[in-house]
Design a protein around this motif. Structure first.
Motif, PDB file in Angstrom:
ATOM      1  N   TRP A 178     -67.396 106.132 -36.184  1.00  0.00           N
ATOM      2  CA  TRP A 178     -66.551 106.126 -34.990  1.00  0.00           C
ATOM      3  C   TRP A 178     -66.354 104.714 -34.445  1.00  0.00           C
ATOM      4  O   TRP A 178     -65.268 104.355 -34.004  1.00  0.00           O
ATOM      5  CB  TRP A 178     -67.169 107.002 -33.904  1.00  0.00           C
ATOM      6  N   LEU A 179     -67.422 103.918 -34.468  1.00  0.00           N
ATOM      7  CA  LEU A 179     -67.296 102.547 -33.990  1.00  0.00           C
ATOM      8  C   LEU A 179     -66.432 101.709 -34.923  1.00  0.00           C
ATOM      9  O   LEU A 179     -65.720 100.799 -34.475  1.00  0.00           O
ATOM     10  CB  LEU A 179     -68.677 101.904 -33.827  1.00  0.00           C
ATOM     11  N   ARG A 206     -79.744  97.033 -28.280  1.00  0.00           N
ATOM     12  CA  ARG A 206     -79.183  97.890 -27.237  1.00  0.00           C
ATOM     13  C   ARG A 206     -78.019  97.171 -26.574  1.00  0.00           C
ATOM     14  O   ARG A 206     -78.166  96.036 -26.103  1.00  0.00           O
ATOM     15  CB  ARG A 206     -80.263  98.265 -26.211  1.00  0.00           C
ATOM     16  N   CYS A 207     -76.902  97.829 -26.527  1.00  0.00           N
ATOM     17  CA  CYS A 207     -75.686  97.248 -25.955  1.00  0.00           C
ATOM     18  C   CYS A 207     -75.276  98.058 -24.730  1.00  0.00           C
ATOM     19  O   CYS A 207     -75.174  99.284 -24.810  1.00  0.00           O
ATOM     20  CB  CYS A 207     -74.549  97.268 -26.975  1.00  0.00           C
ATOM     21  N   LYS A 208     -75.057  97.395 -23.615  1.00  0.00           N
ATOM     22  CA  LYS A 208     -74.694  98.068 -22.375  1.00  0.00           C
ATOM     23  C   LYS A 208     -73.548  97.338 -21.714  1.00  0.00           C
ATOM     24  O   LYS A 208     -73.503  96.112 -21.704  1.00  0.00           O
ATOM     25  CB  LYS A 208     -75.905  98.121 -21.424  1.00  0.00           C
ATOM     26  N   ASN A 209     -72.605  98.125 -21.188  1.00  0.00           N
ATOM     27  CA  ASN A 209     -71.402  97.557 -20.561  1.00  0.00           C
ATOM     28  C   ASN A 209     -70.674  96.622 -21.521  1.00  0.00           C
ATOM     29  O   ASN A 209     -70.294  95.503 -21.175  1.00  0.00           O
ATOM     30  CB  ASN A 209     -71.756  96.822 -19.261  1.00  0.00           C
ATOM     31  N   GLN A 210     -70.522  97.105 -22.764  1.00  0.00           N
ATOM     32  CA  GLN A 210     -69.883  96.319 -23.813  1.00  0.00           C
ATOM     33  C   GLN A 210     -68.649  97.054 -24.345  1.00  0.00           C
ATOM     34  O   GLN A 210     -68.544  98.278 -24.261  1.00  0.00           O
ATOM     35  CB  GLN A 210     -70.857  96.091 -24.971  1.00  0.00           C
ATOM     36  N   ASN A 211     -67.734  96.265 -24.893  1.00  0.00           N
ATOM     37  CA  ASN A 211     -66.628  96.840 -25.657  1.00  0.00           C
ATOM     38  C   ASN A 211     -67.170  97.159 -27.040  1.00  0.00           C
ATOM     39  O   ASN A 211     -67.410  96.259 -27.854  1.00  0.00           O
ATOM     40  CB  ASN A 211     -65.475  95.840 -25.732  1.00  0.00           C
ATOM     41  N   LEU A 212     -67.389  98.435 -27.321  1.00  0.00           N
ATOM     42  CA  LEU A 212     -68.050  98.814 -28.563  1.00  0.00           C
ATOM     43  C   LEU A 212     -67.179  98.598 -29.790  1.00  0.00           C
ATOM     44  O   LEU A 212     -67.668  98.707 -30.918  1.00  0.00           O
ATOM     45  CB  LEU A 212     -68.503 100.278 -28.493  1.00  0.00           C
ATOM     46  N   ALA A 213     -65.910  98.307 -29.575  1.00  0.00           N
ATOM     47  CA  ALA A 213     -65.031  98.013 -30.708  1.00  0.00           C
ATOM     48  C   ALA A 213     -64.908  96.505 -30.936  1.00  0.00           C
ATOM     49  O   ALA A 213     -64.089  96.066 -31.760  1.00  0.00           O
ATOM     50  CB  ALA A 213     -63.645  98.610 -30.468  1.00  0.00           C
ATOM     51  N   GLU A 216     -68.227  91.474 -32.279  1.00  0.00           N
ATOM     52  CA  GLU A 216     -69.678  91.253 -32.257  1.00  0.00           C
ATOM     53  C   GLU A 216     -70.436  92.510 -32.660  1.00  0.00           C
ATOM     54  O   GLU A 216     -71.369  92.455 -33.462  1.00  0.00           O
ATOM     55  CB  GLU A 216     -70.107  90.799 -30.862  1.00  0.00           C
ATOM     56  N   ILE A 217     -70.031  93.655 -32.104  1.00  0.00           N
ATOM     57  CA  ILE A 217     -70.685  94.925 -32.440  1.00  0.00           C
ATOM     58  C   ILE A 217     -70.423  95.271 -33.907  1.00  0.00           C
ATOM     59  O   ILE A 217     -71.343  95.672 -34.650  1.00  0.00           O
ATOM     60  CB  ILE A 217     -70.183  96.065 -31.537  1.00  0.00           C
ATOM     61  N   SER A 223     -73.571  94.285 -41.075  1.00  0.00           N
ATOM     62  CA  SER A 223     -74.822  93.739 -41.617  1.00  0.00           C
ATOM     63  C   SER A 223     -75.815  94.837 -41.997  1.00  0.00           C
ATOM     64  O   SER A 223     -76.916  94.539 -42.471  1.00  0.00           O
ATOM     65  CB  SER A 223     -75.463  92.787 -40.604  1.00  0.00           C
ATOM     66  N   GLY A 224     -75.437  96.103 -41.779  1.00  0.00           N
ATOM     67  CA  GLY A 224     -76.292  97.212 -42.206  1.00  0.00           C
ATOM     68  C   GLY A 224     -76.914  98.018 -41.084  1.00  0.00           C
ATOM     69  O   GLY A 224     -77.728  98.905 -41.355  1.00  0.00           O
TER      70      GLY A 224
END
Length: 306
Positions: A178-179, A206-213, A216-217, A223-224
């Motif tokens: 999905w990401l 852990r990612c918070k308040n991030q653009n998951l698309a 960087e993500i 990288s696996g």
């Protein structure tokens, strides 16, 4: 009363007891406070609290139950200090060091003496049975706590043939996909996720308040790394976090849903509870199938083998 978490279990056999039969069977396991020498106690309480008169509450064919656990609180530091004081007294008065067995016996005696004066803490856990859909829904983010309630149900009703719902597609890889591409139909990505290294699960980001698309993500995924937890919103008006076991946490119903409950006039807290439960179980009856479909549908192989 609005659930904050969802653990979803599937009945392997149809649930055929009526609410009246459930009520009768639960009475034998009604909650009783800790006696003087009890460390803990567990039993059923009225979902409506002081406003209610029964151990079950029904609406839309769903049967709500509530367990209560009470534990005596004896801080380890308090017991340790009292034990050391006894040991010191023996050393000074008898000029000897108590043996390991003697220290164990003294500790047990101290606990016995302190229990009647110990503080108690209580916690309640709500769940409801949806016979039409074949689900047991527990308001818990912990499988061990949910299992405590299920065992109590099994003891009370004689059987509780349920298993956790499982998706056809592996949750790790599905959420990661999905990401990389897009959220499934009817869902939108939130702003939070937890990634783990596919080769070393102790490596966590852990990612918070991030653009998951964001790039960087996606670089972490390239990288696996795999998605273990993901924040989503459903078009039906529910925001939530889901993990690799399909545990739903931080469940939040939209303002539109909450306003529908507020618009219905009620005179008592019991009536408002009933309205809230009615709206909630109706919304979840739509949300849960949509969530399972997003993961490729429900894996029924365990049901066929049962």
């Amino acid at each position: 009363m609005w659930f904050k978490n969802l653990l979803i279990y599937r009945f392997t056999k149809p649930f055929e007891l009526s609410a009246e039969q459930v009520e009768e069977k639960l009475q034998e396991f009604a909650f009783k406070p800790c006696a003087s020498q009890d460390m803990s106690t567990l039993g059923w309480v009225k979902p409506l609290g002081q406003q209610g008169s029964e151990l079950v509450h029904t609406n839309n064919g769903c049967i709500m139950v509530c367990s209560q656990r009470q534990d005596k609180v004896l801080p380890a530091a308090v017991i340790k200090d009292a034990l050391e004081e006894k040991v010191l007294t023996i050393r000074e008065d008898e000029d000897r060091i108590p043996s390991r067995k003697e220290r164990t016996d003294m500790k047990e005696q101290l606990i016995f003496e302190m229990l009647p004066r110990a503080f108690v803490k209580s916690r309640r856990q709500f769940a409801y049975i949806d016979p039409a859909n074949g689900w047991l829904i527990v308001d818990s983010g912990s499988h061990s706590r949910a299992e405590e309630l299920i065992v109590l149900l099994r003891d009370s009703l004689g059987s509780m043939p349920v298993i956790p719902v499982a998706p056809k597609n592996t949750a790790y890889h599905t959420m990661t996909h999905w990401l990389q591409s897009a959220a499934p139909a009817g869902f939108e990505l939130g702003g939070e996720c937890e990634l783990i290294d596919s080769a070393d699960e102790s490596a966590v980001i852990r990612c918070k308040n991030q653009n998951l698309a964001s790039k960087e993500i996606l670089n972490h995924i390239d990288s696996g790394m795999l998605v273990k937890k993901l924040a989503l919103s459903w078009s039906g008006g529910i925001e939530f976090m889901v993990d690799e076991q399909l545990t739903v946490k931080r469940l939040r119903f939209s303002d539109m849903i909450m306003e529908r409950a507020d618009e219905i006039h009620t005179d008592t807290a019991a009536e408002q509870f009933d309205v809230n439960f009615s709206i909630m179980n109706a919304e979840l009856a739509n949300f849960i199938p949509a969530l399972l479909e997003a993961f490729g549908g429900e894996d029924t192989s365990a049901l066929e083998a049962a």
